[in-house]
Write a protein that holds these residues in place. Structure first.
Motif, mmCIF file in Angstrom:
data_model
loop_
_atom_site.group_PDB
_atom_site.id
_atom_site.type_symbol
_atom_site.label_atom_id
_atom_site.label_comp_id
_atom_site.label_asym_id
_atom_site.label_seq_id
_atom_site.Cartn_x
_atom_site.Cartn_y
_atom_site.Cartn_z
ATOM 1 N N LEU A 168 -0.429 9.630 7.857
ATOM 2 C CA LEU A 168 -0.942 8.312 8.185
ATOM 3 C C LEU A 168 -0.114 7.665 9.293
ATOM 4 C CD1 LEU A 168 -1.577 7.011 4.542
ATOM 5 C CD2 LEU A 168 -3.150 8.259 6.051
ATOM 6 N N THR A 169 -0.686 6.652 9.916
ATOM 7 C CA THR A 169 0.011 5.969 11.017
ATOM 8 C C THR A 169 1.160 5.107 10.523
ATOM 9 O OG1 THR A 169 -1.618 4.175 10.893
ATOM 10 C CG2 THR A 169 -2.036 5.935 12.493
ATOM 11 N N GLY A 170 1.198 4.828 9.240
ATOM 12 C CA GLY A 170 2.280 4.063 8.639
ATOM 13 C C GLY A 170 2.261 4.271 7.143
ATOM 14 N N ALA A 171 3.333 3.896 6.491
ATOM 15 C CA ALA A 171 3.409 4.052 5.043
ATOM 16 C C ALA A 171 2.286 3.262 4.367
ATOM 17 C CB ALA A 171 4.766 3.585 4.536
ATOM 18 N N ASP A 172 1.616 3.892 3.423
ATOM 19 C CA ASP A 172 0.477 3.253 2.767
ATOM 20 C C ASP A 172 0.372 3.755 1.324
ATOM 21 O OD1 ASP A 172 -1.864 2.084 1.964
ATOM 22 O OD2 ASP A 172 -3.042 2.727 3.683
ATOM 23 N N SER A 173 0.860 2.939 0.399
ATOM 24 C CA SER A 173 0.849 3.319 -1.018
ATOM 25 C C SER A 173 -0.548 3.311 -1.600
ATOM 26 C CB SER A 173 1.735 2.353 -1.821
ATOM 27 O OG SER A 173 1.198 1.026 -1.785
ATOM 28 N N GLN A 174 -1.507 2.710 -0.887
ATOM 29 C CA GLN A 174 -2.867 2.582 -1.408
ATOM 30 C C GLN A 174 -3.753 3.774 -1.056
ATOM 31 O OE1 GLN A 174 -3.488 -0.645 -3.225
ATOM 32 N NE2 GLN A 174 -1.318 -0.154 -3.043
ATOM 33 N N PHE A 175 -3.217 4.792 -0.399
ATOM 34 C CA PHE A 175 -4.043 5.918 0.026
ATOM 35 C C PHE A 175 -4.824 6.565 -1.121
ATOM 36 C CE2 PHE A 175 -4.564 10.504 0.822
ATOM 37 C CZ PHE A 175 -5.449 10.443 1.889
ATOM 38 N N PRO A 176 -4.236 6.786 -2.301
ATOM 39 C CA PRO A 176 -5.031 7.394 -3.376
ATOM 40 C C PRO A 176 -6.260 6.578 -3.752
ATOM 41 C CG PRO A 176 -2.697 7.584 -3.872
ATOM 42 C CD PRO A 176 -2.812 6.669 -2.682
ATOM 43 N N LEU A 177 -6.212 5.259 -3.581
ATOM 44 C CA LEU A 177 -7.384 4.431 -3.863
ATOM 45 C C LEU A 177 -8.449 4.600 -2.788
ATOM 46 C CD1 LEU A 177 -5.784 1.057 -5.033
ATOM 47 C CD2 LEU A 177 -6.580 2.972 -6.435
ATOM 48 N N GLN A 178 -8.023 4.934 -1.584
ATOM 49 C CA GLN A 178 -8.947 5.070 -0.462
ATOM 50 C C GLN A 178 -9.808 6.326 -0.558
ATOM 51 O OE1 GLN A 178 -6.413 4.816 2.990
ATOM 52 N NE2 GLN A 178 -5.517 2.898 2.288
#
Length: 528
Positions: A168-178
């Motif tokens: 990803l372009t930056g840290a994103d803890s919400q990716f599993p929800l996406q």
């Protein structure tokens, strides 16, 4: 804002057909006969997951997501065996073995990488490609000018047959929800689909619990049958028929007569649906929120006290009772209450009905000169809402307020995006996964998905959203700072936390939902 937004927006705003479905069915008379349900739908035209805008329910039956978010907030892996990251930037997705598409071909890591690249590739013009925008290399496939020089995102890499990585372009803890059930651009497509998207739209092939029984024909029912080799949880019915309706009231009447099994409830029926259906009326909490947008390009709304006064002059409870049959809740924050960590109540006194304080605040700001015209998309069943708001502003603030519909959605969209509006306007979003991120990005990041829904963008807010995205706690509390910054500027008027409402025939014992607010038709419970 695009067709997808209007489909979601109009459906939740009037609780109509765009995100629901319904169609005529028969009750089996033989114990061995297939069990089936009928669901009312809007004719989709586009069914391909990366393109569809009103085929969510069909998509969620025909395709299986990597993960599924349950109503209690539990994330259950479906096609994925695991989704892991040490830094929330590079994610490793491991697939379950043995899964196939309806044509018998295997679902592999290469399948996902090829599908996501095809959706993201600018010249393909897939309406939902923005769901992949935070993958490294997406910008290369969508250059500001000219054709892309590559067809693949550099942030995707196949590790082995069942494993791929996503940078990803930056840290994103919400990716599993996406990558859960309503983010349809993330669904996989077989290799044959990439060769001819038109043919694929005529007979979509997915990896989910149901398959197309026959080709899609515009304005004809869509018949889905249970896929015998589905590797996930077995569906509770054998067949789903999605029947297209152009009139949501007709679908409602057909369910009442027992000719259909499920339909979304149009706004015009919300006040009577409880009396008509009793406990067969289902109102599901959903990640939808309505605002009264404000034309911040107009100096008449530059004073925050004017914006706050308009908010305090609106009796949300009365509107909810009279127009929405008590199904909505007054908005008290900048994201829906169902999204974890939403600081409900942060709006404070400015979201509470207090006409005297509102008038005093407006007077303190120097009053309001001239007429105020509220603009909204015509033909969407929204007339009672905006007429009620105009009446309240007129009575409580002494403003010459009126409500004006556009000719259609296209006209409204064009005028709003071009800032060709002088007064307040329709503004809402139904998020596709229940995270504050899914609402805040859309409204408050320029290019986030809802152009000029709330025409206020701040570098501080963008930075705060990025910081919250990177927070690994995943409980949503990190987004509180974002909401504090927004509240301090009060760029729009929060109106309602939405619910999506449906009615069922007597054949249905339980209509199951999930946090996206749509029924989960593969889990529907029929009566004895």
């Amino acid at each position: 804002m695009n067709k997808r937004l209007f489909a979601v927006a109009a459906a939740a705003a009037v609780t109509a057909l765009a995100l629901s479905a319904c169609s005529g069915g028969t009750t089996p008379t033989d114990d061995d006969a297939p069990t089936e349900i009928s669901v009312a739908a809007t004719d989709p035209q586009l069914i391909i997951p990366g393109r569809q805008s009103v085929a969510y329910d069909v998509n969620m039956a025909v395709w299986a997501p990597l993960a599924f978010l349950e109503s209690d907030g539990t994330l259950e892996y479906v096609q994925a065996e695991s989704i892991e990251s040490d830094d929330a930037i590079t994610w490793t997705v491991t697939l379950r073995d043995g899964w196939t598409f309806h044509d018998g071909t295997p679902v592999t890591a290469q399948t996902y990488v090829d599908s996501w690249n095809a959706v993201a590739y600018g010249p393909n013009a897939f309406e939902n490609s923005g769901q992949l925008a935070n993958i490294v290399g997406y910008a290369d496939l969508n250059p500001a000018e000219g054709e892309p020089s590559t067809t693949e995102m550099s942030g995707l890499a196949v590790v082995d047959e069942q494993t791929f990585t996503v940078e990803l372009t930056g840290a994103d803890s919400q990716f599993p929800l996406q990558v859960t059930q309503a983010q349809t651009a993330m669904f996989p497509m077989p290799a044959s689909a990439l060769e001819d998207f038109d043919a694929y739209n005529t007979h979509p092939i997915g990896n989910g619990p149901f398959e197309f029984a026959e080709d899609y024909v515009e304005n004809e029912p869509i018949v889905l049958e249970a896929y015998e080799d589905y590797q996930g949880e077995e569906p509770t019915v054998d067949r789903i028929t999605f029947k297209p309706y152009t009139d949501s009231e007709t679908a409602y009447t057909d369910v009442l007569a027992g000719n259909l099994d499920v339909a979304g409830v149009p706004a015009s029926k919300l006040t009577q649906a409880g009396g008509d259906f009793g406990d067969r009326l289902y109102s599901f909490e959903a990640p939808g929120i309505s605002f009264l947008g404000l034309p911040l390009w107009n100096d008449a709304y530059s004073d925050i006290r004017v914006r706050q006064a308009i908010s305090m002059a609106i009796d949300r409870e009365a509107i909810i009772d009279v127009i929405y049959g008590g199904t909505y809740d007054p908005a008290t924050a900048w994201t829906p209450a169902i999204e974890p960590g939403t600081p409900t109540g942060i709006c404070g006194e400015y979201c509470e009905y207090d006409p005297d304080a509102a008038k005093a605040l407006l007077d303190e700001a120097g009053g309001f000169d001239g007429p105020l015209e509220i603009y909204y998309p015509g033909g969407s069943g929204l007339d009672p809402l905006y007429e009620a708001i105009a009446n309240q502003l007129r009575q409580n603030l002494g403003i010459e307020a009126t409500a004006k519909p556009s000719a259609d959605w296209a006209e409204f969209l064009q005028n709003r995006n071009d800032e060709n509006i002088d007064g307040p306007f329709f503004s809402r979003w139904g998020a596709l996964y229940p995270s504050q991120q899914a609402t805040l990005r859309v409204f408050f990041i320029e290019g986030g998905g809802c152009t000029n829904c709330i025409p206020w963008y701040s570098d501080d807010v963008a930075a705060a959203i990025a910081t919250a995205d990177a927070d690994l706690s995943t409980d949503g509390s990190a987004y509180a700072k974002v909401q504090e910054l927004i509240q301090a500027e009060f760029p729009a008027v929060p109106l309602f936390f939405e619910k999506y409402s449906y009615v069922t025939s007597e054949r249905v014992a339980d209509l199951v939902t999930s946090p996206v607010g749509n029924p989960t038709y593969r889990s529907i419970v029929l009566g004895d």
